[in-house]
Scaffold this motif. Structure first.
Motif, PDB file in Angstrom:
ATOM      1  N   ASP A  45       1.624   2.888   2.426  1.00  0.00           N
ATOM      2  CA  ASP A  45       2.388   3.089   1.197  1.00  0.00           C
ATOM      3  C   ASP A  45       2.334   1.852   0.296  1.00  0.00           C
ATOM      4  N   ALA A  46       1.768   2.001  -0.890  1.00  0.00           N
ATOM      5  CA  ALA A  46       1.667   0.890  -1.844  1.00  0.00           C
ATOM      6  C   ALA A  46       2.817   0.878  -2.848  1.00  0.00           C
ATOM      7  N   ASN A  47       3.718   1.833  -2.759  1.00  0.00           N
ATOM      8  CA  ASN A  47       4.825   1.934  -3.708  1.00  0.00           C
ATOM      9  C   ASN A  47       5.947   0.966  -3.326  1.00  0.00           C
ATOM     10  N   LEU A  48       6.300   0.068  -4.243  1.00  0.00           N
ATOM     11  CA  LEU A  48       7.396  -0.868  -3.998  1.00  0.00           C
ATOM     12  C   LEU A  48       8.678  -0.445  -4.679  1.00  0.00           C
ATOM     13  N   ASP A  49       8.628   0.630  -5.449  1.00  0.00           N
ATOM     14  CA  ASP A  49       9.807   1.100  -6.167  1.00  0.00           C
ATOM     15  C   ASP A  49      10.650   1.997  -5.278  1.00  0.00           C
ATOM     16  N   GLY A  50      11.832   2.310  -5.750  1.00  0.00           N
ATOM     17  CA  GLY A  50      12.718   3.201  -5.014  1.00  0.00           C
ATOM     18  C   GLY A  50      13.540   2.473  -3.974  1.00  0.00           C
ATOM     19  N   SER A  51      13.740   3.117  -2.844  1.00  0.00           N
ATOM     20  CA  SER A  51      14.642   2.584  -1.826  1.00  0.00           C
ATOM     21  C   SER A  51      13.920   1.764  -0.751  1.00  0.00           C
ATOM     22  N   ARG A  52      12.671   1.464  -0.972  1.00  0.00           N
ATOM     23  CA  ARG A  52      11.925   0.695   0.031  1.00  0.00           C
ATOM     24  C   ARG A  52      12.544  -0.688   0.218  1.00  0.00           C
ATOM     25  N   ARG A  53      12.799  -1.076   1.477  1.00  0.00           N
ATOM     26  CA  ARG A  53      13.466  -2.337   1.770  1.00  0.00           C
ATOM     27  C   ARG A  53      12.520  -3.441   2.217  1.00  0.00           C
ATOM     28  N   GLU A  54      11.362  -3.045   2.761  1.00  0.00           N
ATOM     29  CA  GLU A  54      10.431  -4.060   3.249  1.00  0.00           C
ATOM     30  C   GLU A  54       9.005  -3.556   3.148  1.00  0.00           C
ATOM     31  N   VAL A  55       8.092  -4.494   3.116  1.00  0.00           N
ATOM     32  CA  VAL A  55       6.680  -4.182   3.146  1.00  0.00           C
ATOM     33  C   VAL A  55       6.084  -4.991   4.297  1.00  0.00           C
ATOM     34  N   ILE A  56       5.173  -4.367   5.016  1.00  0.00           N
ATOM     35  CA  ILE A  56       4.541  -5.037   6.149  1.00  0.00           C
ATOM     36  C   ILE A  56       3.092  -5.289   5.772  1.00  0.00           C
ATOM     37  N   PHE A  57       2.734  -6.563   5.696  1.00  0.00           N
ATOM     38  CA  PHE A  57       1.379  -6.960   5.347  1.00  0.00           C
ATOM     39  C   PHE A  57       0.517  -7.004   6.606  1.00  0.00           C
ATOM     40  N   CYS A  58      -0.684  -6.469   6.506  1.00  0.00           N
ATOM     41  CA  CYS A  58      -1.631  -6.455   7.622  1.00  0.00           C
ATOM     42  C   CYS A  58      -2.349  -7.800   7.708  1.00  0.00           C
ATOM     43  N   LYS A  59      -2.519  -8.307   8.892  1.00  0.00           N
ATOM     44  CA  LYS A  59      -3.166  -9.610   9.061  1.00  0.00           C
ATOM     45  C   LYS A  59      -4.673  -9.546   8.838  1.00  0.00           C
ATOM     46  N   THR A  60      -5.264  -8.371   8.831  1.00  0.00           N
ATOM     47  CA  THR A  60      -6.716  -8.267   8.634  1.00  0.00           C
ATOM     48  C   THR A  60      -7.083  -7.630   7.306  1.00  0.00           C
ATOM     49  N   PHE A  61      -6.118  -7.502   6.391  1.00  0.00           N
ATOM     50  CA  PHE A  61      -6.376  -6.898   5.089  1.00  0.00           C
ATOM     51  C   PHE A  61      -7.517  -7.647   4.385  1.00  0.00           C
ATOM     52  N   GLU A  62      -8.461  -6.874   3.886  1.00  0.00           N
ATOM     53  CA  GLU A  62      -9.563  -7.444   3.117  1.00  0.00           C
ATOM     54  C   GLU A  62      -9.753  -6.586   1.886  1.00  0.00           C
ATOM     55  N   LEU A  63      -9.624  -7.178   0.732  1.00  0.00           N
ATOM     56  CA  LEU A  63      -9.718  -6.441  -0.517  1.00  0.00           C
ATOM     57  C   LEU A  63     -11.068  -5.776  -0.653  1.00  0.00           C
ATOM     58  N   ALA A  64     -11.028  -4.463  -0.925  1.00  0.00           N
ATOM     59  CA  ALA A  64     -12.268  -3.692  -1.065  1.00  0.00           C
ATOM     60  C   ALA A  64     -12.934  -3.977  -2.384  1.00  0.00           C
TER      61      ALA A  64
END
Length: 64
Positions: A45-64
């Motif tokens: 989920d890339a949506n930060l709006d609404g009732s979202r309380r936290e975001v979990i970042f992946c340690k291996t994320f690599e921008l496509a």
């Protein structure tokens, strides 16, 4: 890494076009799974709006 979603994060994510979800990751395969085999349910989920309380970042994320 777990980050609390607040107004500052929302504003900076918009301003800097922060990419952090699987949809922007080079490791996302055509079936929507992580090509490295990591569970990705917390990273879809890339949506930060609404009732979202936290975001979990992946340690291996690599921008496509």
């Amino acid at each position: 890494m777990v980050i609390v979603v607040d107004d500052r994060l929302r504003e900076e994510a918009r301003r800097f076009k922060l990419a952090f979800a699987c949809v922007s990751c080079a490791w996302l395969d055509k079936a929507g799974a992580c090509a490295l085999g990591y569970p990705n349910a917390d990273h879809l989920d890339a949506n930060l709006d609404g009732s979202r309380r936290e975001v979990i970042f992946c340690k291996t994320f690599e921008l496509a």
